[in-house]
Design a protein around this motif. Structure first.
Motif, PDB file in Angstrom:
ATOM      1  N   UNK A 132       0.813  -1.209   0.000  1.00 45.27           N
ATOM      2  CA  UNK A 132       0.000   0.000   0.000  1.00 45.27           C
ATOM      3  C   UNK A 132       0.851   1.267   0.000  1.00 45.27           C
ATOM      4  N   UNK A 133       2.175   1.097   0.037  1.00 47.48           N
ATOM      5  CA  UNK A 133       3.050   2.270   0.129  1.00 47.48           C
ATOM      6  C   UNK A 133       3.216   2.920  -1.239  1.00 47.48           C
ATOM      7  N   UNK A 134       2.153   3.497  -1.752  1.00 51.82           N
ATOM      8  CA  UNK A 134       2.162   4.178  -3.042  1.00 51.82           C
ATOM      9  C   UNK A 134       1.534   5.555  -2.872  1.00 51.82           C
ATOM     10  N   UNK A 153      -1.828  11.007  -3.412  1.00 52.02           N
ATOM     11  CA  UNK A 153      -2.167  12.404  -3.624  1.00 52.02           C
ATOM     12  C   UNK A 153      -0.919  13.177  -3.969  1.00 52.02           C
ATOM     13  N   UNK A 154      -1.089  14.394  -4.447  1.00 54.09           N
ATOM     14  CA  UNK A 154       0.064  15.148  -4.942  1.00 54.09           C
ATOM     15  C   UNK A 154       0.998  15.593  -3.825  1.00 54.09           C
ATOM     16  N   UNK A 155       0.548  15.587  -2.564  1.00 53.94           N
ATOM     17  CA  UNK A 155       1.424  15.954  -1.443  1.00 53.94           C
ATOM     18  C   UNK A 155       2.045  14.741  -0.763  1.00 53.94           C
ATOM     19  N   UNK A 187      -0.527  11.023   8.242  1.00 59.06           N
ATOM     20  CA  UNK A 187       0.832  11.428   8.606  1.00 59.06           C
ATOM     21  C   UNK A 187       1.850  10.562   7.886  1.00 59.06           C
ATOM     22  N   UNK A 188       1.607   9.251   7.863  1.00 53.04           N
ATOM     23  CA  UNK A 188       2.540   8.348   7.194  1.00 53.04           C
ATOM     24  C   UNK A 188       2.533   8.551   5.694  1.00 53.04           C
ATOM     25  N   UNK A 189       1.361   8.774   5.114  1.00 53.39           N
ATOM     26  CA  UNK A 189       1.266   8.958   3.664  1.00 53.39           C
ATOM     27  C   UNK A 189       1.981  10.231   3.209  1.00 53.39           C
ATOM     28  N   UNK A 190       1.895  11.285   4.007  1.00 56.07           N
ATOM     29  CA  UNK A 190       2.563  12.538   3.637  1.00 56.07           C
ATOM     30  C   UNK A 190       4.060  12.468   3.916  1.00 56.07           C
ATOM     31  N   UNK A 191       4.481  11.446   4.654  1.00 55.71           N
ATOM     32  CA  UNK A 191       5.887  11.090   4.830  1.00 55.71           C
ATOM     33  C   UNK A 191       6.767  12.234   5.338  1.00 55.71           C
TER      34      UNK A 191
END
Length: 276
Positions: free
Chosen positions: A18-20, A23-25, A90-94
């Motif tokens: 799922x680490x893809x 969104x653009x941010x 939080x994790x997705x925005x890295x």
């Protein structure tokens, strides 16, 4: 220059399909900057919200002052619930993409950290616990390992920031009672043994930790049968400039406030897990 969006998985880390980007941010420098803003500003300035509200009341703005105090007070009347979507955001925005390099190294693989009775001891504290936060509590490599990340108890009750910590869900107070309760249950925990003393002696460019004769966490590990994993955050000392002068005087003042004994800082531990 911002960091690369993705890092190779450490040896033994489960593949995260799922680490893809979603969104653009996501997984960008700008996304990491926003996460830092959302988390750090309430941490540093949360108390000023109450001061500002009191000033508004003093200045005659009763509606605005009362409204702000009421909103802030909600977290003390009702316990904020875990918000999984917020934690995942939080994790997705890295936040690690905010730095040139911020990566987690696991020499023996993620399988070396068991699902219970593992104590992850992060050094040093630094100014804002960058390594502990991004390569610990929010590290995607450790998402499959259940753990409670312990911070000074007052932060759990801090205005605004305390609510955010409870939304995140995997953070708890580091008071002795809570720590022993978690360890009796066998819950994995992450701690910063050096605490505020680490932060007090921080100097940009100098690797310093406050650990000599600090044995309480080892005592608990022996009592409850925990495996201790030393974690060193190389680069934590390069994250911020700090006031490092008058260190002895500040430590005496700090020990007086906290009723703790002074001891000398020691050099970094040899075993390293974290680098950024």
């Amino acid at each position: 220059m911002a960091a690369e969006p993705f890092y190779p998985l450490p040896k033994g880390a489960p593949e995260d399909k799922e680490a893809k980007p979603k969104g653009w941010l996501y997984h960008t420098f700008h996304g990491g900057f926003i996460v830092h803003t959302v988390l750090i500003l309430p941490w540093l300035l949360g108390a000023f919200v109450i001061i500002g509200a009191l000033y508004l009341l003093y200045a005659g703005s009763y509606v605005a002052g009362t409204a702000i105090l009421g909103l802030v007070s909600l977290q003390y009347v009702t316990t904020p619930k875990y918000w999984p979507e917020f934690r995942q955001l939080i994790k997705d925005m890295d936040p690690r993409c905010y730095y040139d390099h911020c990566e987690l190294h696991l020499p023996h693989g993620v399988e070396d950290i068991k699902n219970e009775k593992s104590m992850l001891c992060y050094h040093p504290h630094g100014a804002l616990c960058v390594g502990f936060s991004w390569n610990g509590a929010h590290a995607p490599e450790l998402k499959h390992i259940p753990a409670k990340w312990l911070v000074v108890d007052v932060l759990m009750h801090a205005p605004l920031f305390g609510r955010i910590l409870r939304w995140i869900g995997n953070v708890g107070g580091a008071d002795a009672g809570n720590m022993k309760r978690l360890m009796k249950e066998g819950t994995n925990i992450g701690i910063i043994p050096g605490g505020f003393e680490d932060a007090t002696i921080m100097k940009k460019g100098s690797e310093r930790i406050w650990l000599k004769k600090r044995k309480g966490f080892i005592k608990y590990a022996l009592r409850f049968g925990y495996r201790v994993h030393p974690v060193y955050n190389f680069g934590e000392c390069d994250t911020f400039y700090t006031f490092h002068w008058l260190a002895k005087l500040r430590m005496v003042w700090f020990s007086t406030l906290t009723n703790t004994k002074l001891n000398k800082p020691i050099k970094p531990l040899d075993k390293t897990f974290t680098k950024f």
